[in-house]
Design a protein around this motif. Structure first.
Motif, PDB file in Angstrom:
ATOM      1  N   ARG A 107       0.850  -1.194   0.000  1.00 10.15           N
ATOM      2  CA  ARG A 107       0.000   0.000   0.000  1.00 10.15           C
ATOM      3  C   ARG A 107       0.881   1.239   0.000  1.00 10.15           C
ATOM      4  O   ARG A 107       1.758   1.401   0.851  1.00 10.15           O
ATOM      5  N   GLY A 108       0.692   2.121  -0.960  1.00  9.89           N
ATOM      6  CA  GLY A 108       1.488   3.333  -1.031  1.00  9.89           C
ATOM      7  C   GLY A 108       1.119   4.325   0.050  1.00  9.89           C
ATOM      8  O   GLY A 108       0.083   4.220   0.708  1.00  9.89           O
ATOM      9  N   GLY A 109       1.989   5.320   0.243  1.00 11.52           N
ATOM     10  CA  GLY A 109       1.710   6.368   1.207  1.00 11.52           C
ATOM     11  C   GLY A 109       2.037   6.013   2.633  1.00 11.52           C
ATOM     12  O   GLY A 109       1.501   6.618   3.567  1.00 11.52           O
ATOM     13  N   THR A 110       2.939   5.035   2.838  1.00  9.75           N
ATOM     14  CA  THR A 110       3.300   4.624   4.194  1.00  9.75           C
ATOM     15  C   THR A 110       4.800   4.704   4.467  1.00  9.75           C
ATOM     16  O   THR A 110       5.208   4.703   5.624  1.00  9.75           O
ATOM     17  N   CYS A 111       5.620   4.766   3.412  1.00  9.75           N
ATOM     18  CA  CYS A 111       7.070   4.793   3.607  1.00  9.75           C
ATOM     19  C   CYS A 111       7.750   5.252   2.327  1.00  9.75           C
ATOM     20  O   CYS A 111       7.129   5.339   1.264  1.00  9.75           O
ATOM     21  N   THR A 112       9.044   5.538   2.426  1.00 11.01           N
ATOM     22  CA  THR A 112       9.835   5.922   1.266  1.00 11.01           C
ATOM     23  C   THR A 112      11.283   5.489   1.468  1.00 11.01           C
ATOM     24  O   THR A 112      11.751   5.338   2.607  1.00 11.01           O
ATOM     25  N   ILE A 113      11.973   5.311   0.371  1.00 14.97           N
ATOM     26  CA  ILE A 113      13.396   4.970   0.423  1.00 14.97           C
ATOM     27  C   ILE A 113      14.231   6.199   0.769  1.00 14.97           C
ATOM     28  O   ILE A 113      15.335   6.083   1.305  1.00 14.97           O
ATOM     29  N   ALA A 114      13.711   7.375   0.504  1.00 17.37           N
ATOM     30  CA  ALA A 114      14.445   8.618   0.762  1.00 17.37           C
ATOM     31  C   ALA A 114      14.703   8.804   2.256  1.00 17.37           C
ATOM     32  O   ALA A 114      13.827   8.522   3.078  1.00 17.37           O
ATOM     33  N   PRO A 115      15.886   9.294   2.620  1.00 20.57           N
ATOM     34  CA  PRO A 115      16.163   9.571   4.033  1.00 20.57           C
ATOM     35  C   PRO A 115      15.527  10.884   4.463  1.00 20.57           C
ATOM     36  O   PRO A 115      15.272  11.767   3.643  1.00 20.57           O
ATOM     37  N   SER A 116      15.283  10.999   5.750  1.00 22.69           N
ATOM     38  CA  SER A 116      14.726  12.233   6.301  1.00 22.69           C
ATOM     39  C   SER A 116      15.840  13.186   6.708  1.00 22.69           C
ATOM     40  O   SER A 116      16.931  12.762   7.101  1.00 22.69           O
ATOM     41  N   ASP A 117      15.566  14.472   6.616  1.00 22.70           N
ATOM     42  CA  ASP A 117      16.488  15.476   7.138  1.00 22.70           C
ATOM     43  C   ASP A 117      16.359  15.544   8.659  1.00 22.70           C
ATOM     44  O   ASP A 117      15.398  15.009   9.232  1.00 22.70           O
ATOM     45  N   PRO A 118      17.282  16.218   9.334  1.00 23.29           N
ATOM     46  CA  PRO A 118      17.199  16.351  10.795  1.00 23.29           C
ATOM     47  C   PRO A 118      15.897  17.040  11.218  1.00 23.29           C
ATOM     48  O   PRO A 118      15.348  17.857  10.470  1.00 23.29           O
TER      49      PRO A 118
END
Length: 270
Positions: free
Chosen positions: A129-140
């Protein structure tokens, strides 16, 4: 199995559910809550002290198409579970744009979930299901909070279900990444999943290789997974990291700069 490919217990738990207790929230977290029988989720940035900054349409205009379709999806505008105006937020049912609401009004009686960043490709694909996670890292967190609070004062443009929705807002706050493309899809995993699902079989030439129901289902699921993966903000190349001040004050030059970078990448074969 190599160490890098071995799934940990948190990975496995994250595949099953992204639920999080309210007392575990931290300022800068990207949170969401499912609406309308899990038809879609509303997203926001938790800023601490029980408050959330989020991007919303007014009641009855959730899709933002200006058509009759807007009537079939409940608004993401916050409302107090009791039905009466919230003593902390007031009546925000007709409020639109980037707003601040208490956590109770944001959830609107739903459950609390944490959007995951920096997940592995395996975990990303497993979360069908989309809209729950991403491969991109988060900024501080301090960068995330700065963007969210700046946009609370300056806005995030016009709401659009495919190009500029609540998930797009939260992902930008977390990553600072913007998509520059002619394709009418932004950063939202929900939007890309919807389009991937609707085109999985129709757009795939592989459908001619099998006529059985199970074969078509397997082909469709494979195309769906690949489409979701290549559309993720952490994988696609038509993105730029844009300071929030430039996003608001200088929108025109950013488009030109993005076009120049894209053209240069094509010339280099990137």
């Amino acid at each position: 199995m190599s160490e890098s490919s071995r799934w940990t217990m948190p990975d496995m738990a994250g595949i099953l559910s992204n639920k999080i207790p309210q007392d575990e929230l931290k300022p800068g977290d990207h949170i969401y809550s499912w609406r309308n029988a899990y038809l879609y989720a509303h997203h926001g940035i938790y800023i601490g002290d029980g408050m959330v900054i989020h991007f919303t349409r007014a009641a009855g205009q959730e899709i933002g198409t200006g058509t009759v379709l807007d009537r079939f999806i409940f608004s993401s505008s916050p409302s107090h579970p009791s039905g009466s105006p919230c003593p902390r937020c007031g009546d925000q049912s007709r409020t639109e744009g980037v707003i601040s609401s208490c956590l109770e009004c944001f959830l609107c009686g739903g459950e609390l979930y944490l959007f995951k960043y920096g997940v592995s490709p395996g975990v990303f694909i497993a979360k069908t299901r989309g809209g729950t996670c991403t491969i991109a890292p988060s900024d501080p967190p301090e960068h995330v909070l700065h963007r969210a609070k700046f946009l609370l004062q300056n806005g995030f443009g016009v709401y659009n279900i495919f190009k500029n929705n609540c998930e797009d807002f939260a992902i930008y706050c977390k990553t600072g990444l913007l998509v520059f493309t002619n394709v009418s899809v932004g950063r939202s995993g929900q939007a890309t999943s919807f389009l991937a699902a609707t085109t999985a079989i129709v757009s795939s030439p592989l459908r001619f290789l099998t006529t059985g129901v199970s074969g078509l289902a397997a082909v469709g699921f494979g195309v769906y997974c690949v489409s979701r993966y290549v559309s993720d903000i952490g994988v696609r190349r038509d993105v730029m990291k844009i300071p929030v001040e430039r996003l608001i004050l200088c929108p025109g030059p950013l488009e030109s700069e993005a076009t120049t970078i894209t053209d240069t990448s094509k010339e280099k074969g990137l």
